[in-house]
Design a protein around this motif. Structure first.
Motif, PDB file in Angstrom:
ATOM      1  N   THR A 732     -34.942  -6.403 -22.813  1.00 51.00           N
ATOM      2  CA  THR A 732     -35.194  -7.285 -23.956  1.00 51.00           C
ATOM      3  C   THR A 732     -36.625  -7.111 -24.437  1.00 51.00           C
ATOM      4  O   THR A 732     -37.561  -7.106 -23.631  1.00 51.00           O
ATOM      5  N   THR A 734     -39.411  -8.745 -27.217  1.00 54.14           N
ATOM      6  CA  THR A 734     -39.684  -9.916 -28.060  1.00 54.14           C
ATOM      7  C   THR A 734     -41.020  -9.723 -28.751  1.00 54.14           C
ATOM      8  O   THR A 734     -42.033  -9.432 -28.100  1.00 54.14           O
ATOM      9  N   THR A 743     -36.306 -11.163 -31.379  1.00 52.17           N
ATOM     10  CA  THR A 743     -35.911 -10.536 -30.115  1.00 52.17           C
ATOM     11  C   THR A 743     -34.826  -9.505 -30.378  1.00 52.17           C
ATOM     12  O   THR A 743     -33.945  -9.710 -31.224  1.00 52.17           O
TER      13      THR A 743
END
Length: 1047
Positions: A732, A734, A743
């Protein structure tokens, strides 16, 4: 009629016949004299006060029976082609030459390559080919690349994919790099690259690498593009570098301008290209031909800004064709001598039409057909229903003319073949040329002719294209208005090509051909100087104004050229240069094209496309700085207009707005979603909109580790991470600033190398009984695995994510099972053959302990030992070969299993084969020699063999009675087993059965062994539970004994 005013006979030209002979060679009964002749090259030089021209000619004789060159000859002329000297004795009488090269920076330096099938050598001359030195090579040269400025620097590509360099014009070579992709190496460009000796190349591993000429070590290698590129995609052209990277099956094209960082090329959003070819990179602009997702035979032309990043559509559906070497040829022709002029063939409503542009693709229009034909008859051809259409193929052979030609020294004169009508046709080809005075076209021939430029375009020579022999040519001094007919040979000649000095200033040319198909090759030198009586003076020239349909301003200037008057018959000579004066023009809307993301409407205005957000152009902005806010227009590259509407259409500089992060992208540097355990994975994070300098980036790797960076610019080289465990990880990213956050994520499959697989399957199976198949992997944890099962004669596989499947076999015989295991980019497979029968008997076998010391536990060893055991059993018992199967099981201790197939020839009175086999085993009669001094004894692992299983539907009465008896006795045994602790005798037996199995099986003391009926009853339970089912081969003897104890 070949010319408008009829044929004007003129005195014959001064010509010389130059015969070049070849020794004849036989092809069966047929004699061939002129075969495989190739003209290779020409060089010229200027010495002191007089001009000398040396012509070198390499001829090769090709034997079509042997499919190879059998003879070559090198010829040299020092009198402009009047005479030729054969130089075979200077290069080696038996030497077969394959290629001839002339240094582009010093015409005196010549290099010859020999045929590598005979010898690998090169010959070097520094005196215009008069003498040669021979150098042996330890590699075969496939291609050469000369440095554009350094005359002695050469790159050579070898047959084994190695790149060599020489700084001594081929006298010494050294390896630059191994495993280089063919035709993907380039010299550096002065003013752009840091060093003059830098080499750009693509490796066969699909990496873009830069190397120093004399010191290409790992420490000195550069990698301008991070990660892998698509094979054969590196292009270095002028100040631009292009590479291609495919992600999820879709290509992404990157460009670097002036050796800066790579940036994705921005085509209109829904272009979705299948293929892209760079057509031109001159004038600080890229012209690219793009085949889009809905095109098959046509390409769209796109033009870029100076950065090469942002592209707009210039012309749709341009015709393409395949070249002789499989390359794509787009019907686009750049006119020499006039900047910004292009011709293109476009397919519209299934018709091919020719269009012209004067402003580098900003505007296109059809060609106005000539008003009259050769006989001065009017041609009724009204736009847009009828126009002139041209063939735009340029000849790849330097000795023959193509369908179209223009020269830098003759601006405004275009000679091409084509047709008049609603579309381009291959029939009724006519020769036409572009006359600059009024930008009109004039027909000059009804048939196909090769037209050549002489004396800087001051004269045109035409030779008819025909399969018939000819003896005349035509000459024009007034740009094709009138043609004079000349005879160049006394006997008709089949013309194969024309040889002239590079450039258009020469007045001497050589025609080569043959008198008949069996004759020797003949050269005819033609000297046109005899028909000119003086040199040109200023009074012989006039001015010519270039314009487009009456508009004198083209590309922002008024261009005025000096050219020869039609009535002047004089020699301009080599000292003549094209002169042009220009005057500035005020900018108008026509000097601007639509900017990226904008499209031209029917009213001529540029408005945003439906997918484009104008605010996105500030995505690379940093707060406190400025950016250029587009007006929807941009000036055509190389356009030199001034003032006028320039302020209205030019982009305005504005303060960068403060924006929340938008358009966050997360990819791996390789563009894949897989990674190998223990290796570096590089993640790239891109931000389309937002203040990159004030947007922090957090990257969570999904394995408990995460990193945070203060801004986007600090991670331009990517973020590296190593995974220590296989699995699927959610990664992930962000991006966050004071105005918001965004995100994005990807799922990364981390795998390790699959080394070995084993298919566990029964050796024998019962027809229509379910069989378990299991794939065993090593190592057992490799990541995401796909299993592909090919069972029996099924044409479609069974695909699972589990390593086990169940199946049945409906027919007797041998069935094959194959399992393929796919992990990452690797696929391994194993295969087993299963014998399918209606019923069978089986029994486990054990061996004397010395066998384990010699068991390497490999499949081949097990197969060989199985064959030896089977032969030993057959020899000891007399069982037929077709009744007995044996397989050694994997693992230690060594165990095996034999399968006894029913004897369909069994008659009453003959003993049961199973009892015979068990008797032999129990009496230690089955032995074999593994190696000298190693004698192995085979034992029965149980007290008896399994009884015969009958899976047929029709049971006899005795069989049914027997089955009922087995069930009843089985229940009795179960009750006794349940209360065995209260019966000391049975308790002792149960222990001895597990611990002293060999002693209980020995028939030496019959009083200590249980009765035969008791053994059969006890093992009937095992048969019902386990023995009749298909056993996986991977089951070890220890596992089988554990199962027996539980029963």
């Amino acid at each position: 009629m070949p010319c408008r005013g009829g044929v004007q006979e003129s005195p014959s030209l001064r010509t010389e016949d130059i015969p070049v002979s070849f020794s004849r060679w036989q092809q069966g009964e047929q004699t061939v004299a002129w075969v495989g002749v190739v003209l290779q090259c020409l060089s010229g030089s200027v010495e002191t006060s007089h001009l000398t021209v040396v012509i070198l000619m390499l001829t090769k004789l090709f034997d079509f029976n042997l499919n190879s060159v059998t003879e070559s000859s090198l010829w040299r002329s020092t009198d402009y082609g009047a005479t030729y000297q054969k130089l075979n004795d200077k290069v080696g009488a038996k030497t077969i030459l394959s290629y001839l090269y002339v240094s582009p920076n010093n015409k005196r330096k010549i290099m010859l390559l020999t045929d590598p099938e005979v010898e690998s050598s090169l010959l070097i001359s520094s005196d215009e080919g008069a003498t040669y030195q021979k150098y042996r090579l330890n590699f075969y040269i496939l291609s050469l690349l000369f440095h554009p400025e350094q005359e002695d620097w050469i790159l050579a590509y070898s047959h084994d994919q190695k790149l060599y360099s020489s700084v001594e014009f081929g006298r010494r070579w050294q390896v630059v790099h191994e495993r280089v992709a063919p035709n993907r190496f380039y010299w550096s460009k002065m003013g752009l690259d840091k060093e003059p000796g830098l080499i750009h190349l693509e490796t066969t591993e699909a990496l873009y690498v830069t190397c120093k000429l004399q010191n290409c070590t790992d420490a000195n290698k550069g990698k301008p593009f991070p990660g892998y590129i698509d094979p054969n995609s590196l292009v270095v052209q002028d100040e631009y570098v292009f590479v291609q990277v495919s992600t999820a099956g879709r290509p992404i094209y990157y460009v670097s301008a002036k050796r800066d960082v790579f940036t994705p090329m921005k085509l209109p959003k829904y272009t979705l290209p299948k293929n892209l070819h760079v057509i031109s990179t001159d004038e600080n602009r890229v012209v690219a031909a793009v085949q889009e997702w809905n095109q098959n035979e046509t390409y769209n032309l796109y033009v870029s800004d100076t950065s090469g990043v942002y592209y707009t559509l210039a012309l749709e559906n341009v015709v393409s064709s395949m070249g002789p070497e499989g390359n794509v040829m787009v019907d686009l022709y750049e006119v020499a001598g006039i900047k910004g002029m292009f011709l293109a063939n476009r397919k519209t409503d299934n018709q091919v039409k020719t269009y012209i542009t004067y402003n580098r693709g900003r505007d296109w229009r059809l060609l106005q057909a000539p008003g009259k034909d050769l006989r001065a008859n009017s041609i009724h051809c009204e736009l847009p229903y009828c126009s002139l259409h041209l063939h735009l193929h340029v000849s790849a052979n330097p000795y023959t003319s193509g369908n179209i030609a223009s020269r830098e020294s003759a601006p405004g004169i275009i000679v091409a073949s084509g047709s008049i009508g609603s579309e381009l046709t291959t029939s009724n080809c006519q020769r036409v040329y572009h006359l600059g005075c009024r930008n009109t076209w004039r027909q000059i021939f009804n048939e196909e002719y090769a037209v050549l430029y002489l004396d800087q375009g001051g004269a045109l020579v035409a030779i008819r294209h025909t399969p018939l022999p000819i003896r005349h040519l035509w000459l024009s001094f007034d740009e094709g208005r009138q043609w004079n007919k000349y005879s160049f040979t006394s006997s008709p000649l089949f013309v194969d090509g024309v040889l002239g000095e590079p450039g258009e200033e020469t007045l001497i040319m050589t025609i080569f051909g043959h008198v008949s198909h069996r004759s020797e090759w003949q050269l005819v030198k033609i000297d046109f100087r005899s028909i000119f009586n003086r040199r040109c003076t200023e009074a012989d020239y006039q001015t010519w104004h270039l314009h487009n349909q009456g508009e004198p301003c083209l590309m922002g200037v008024k261009r005025i050229y000096r050219k020869l008057k039609p009535t002047s018959r004089c020699v301009m000579g080599k000292t003549y240069s094209v002169s042009m004066t220009s005057g500035p023009c005020e900018c108008t809307e026509a000097d601007f094209e639509c900017d990226y993301g904008y499209e031209r409407r029917t009213n001529g205005k540029c408005t945003p496309a439906f997918w484009f957000h104008p605010s996105s152009m500030s995505r690379s902005c940093t707060m406190g700085m400025t950016f250029l806010n587009s007006t929807g227009y941009r000036k055509v590259v190389s356009n030199n207009c001034t003032a006028g509407v320039s302020m209205e259409y030019t982009a305005r500089r504005q303060q960068c707005p403060i924006q929340a992060p938008r358009g966050l992208h997360l990819v791996t540097s390789e563009g894949t979603l897989t990674a190998t355990l223990g290796t570096n994975v590089t993640f790239l994070v891109f931000l389309e909109e937002g203040d990159g300098a004030r947007t922090s980036i957090t990257l969570d790797f999904g394995d408990g580790h995460a990193v945070t960076y203060s801004n986007v610019s600090s991670i331009e080289d990517g973020i590296k991470h190593i995974y220590k465990t296989v699995g699927i990880y959610r990664v992930t990213a962000t991006g966050e600033n004071s105005l918001g956050s965004e995100t994005t994520m990807l799922y990364l499959h981390v795998t390790c190398q699959l080394e070995y697989i084993h298919l566990s399957a029964p050796f024998v199976a019962v027809r229509n009984k379910e069989v378990n198949l299991t794939a065993v992997l090593w190592p057992s944890q490799v990541g995401t695995v796909t299993y592909i099962w090919w069972i029996g004669n099924n044409t479609e596989p069974v695909i699972t994510l589990e390593g086990s499947v169940s199946c049945t076999f409906p027919r007797e015989g041998i069935s094959t099972v194959t399992v393929q295991v796919s992990v990452g980019n690797s696929i391994l497979q194993d295969r087993k053959s299963i014998a399918v029968h209606e019923y069978f008997r089986s029994h486990l076998l054990a061996f004397s302990s010395n066998l384990d010391d010699h068991n390497p536990d490999v499949a081949e060893w097990r197969l060989d030992v199985s064959r030896v055991i089977r032969n030993s059993l057959i020899q000891a018992t007399g069982v037929r070969e077709d009744q007995l199967l044996v397989t050694v099981l994997p693992g230690l201790p060594t165990a095996a299993e034999f399968f006894l197939l029913p004897d369909k020839q069994l008659t009453e009175g003959k003993p049961d084969k199973s009892s015979v086999l068990l008797g032999a085993l129990n009496q230690n009669l089955v032995q074999f020699t593994l190696r000298p001094g190693v004698q192995v004894t085979v034992y029965a692992a149980h007290l008896s063999a399994a009884p015969l299983v009958d899976t047929s539907e029709n049971h006899s009465g005795s069989a049914m009675l027997m089955l009922l008896s087995v069930v009843v006795v089985g229940l009795a045994v179960f009750v006794i087993y349940k209360f065995k602790r209260k019966i000391p005798g049975l308790n002792v037996y149960a222990q001895m059965q597990n611990e002293k199995e060999q002693e209980m099986m020995s028939p030496a003391n019959p009083t200590e062994a249980p009765s035969s009926s008791q053994r059969d009853l006890v093992h009937s339970l095992e048969i019902l539970d386990t023995e009749f089912n298909s056993r996986p081969i991977a089951t070890t003897t220890k596992q089988r004994k554990t199962k027996q104890r539980k029963q």
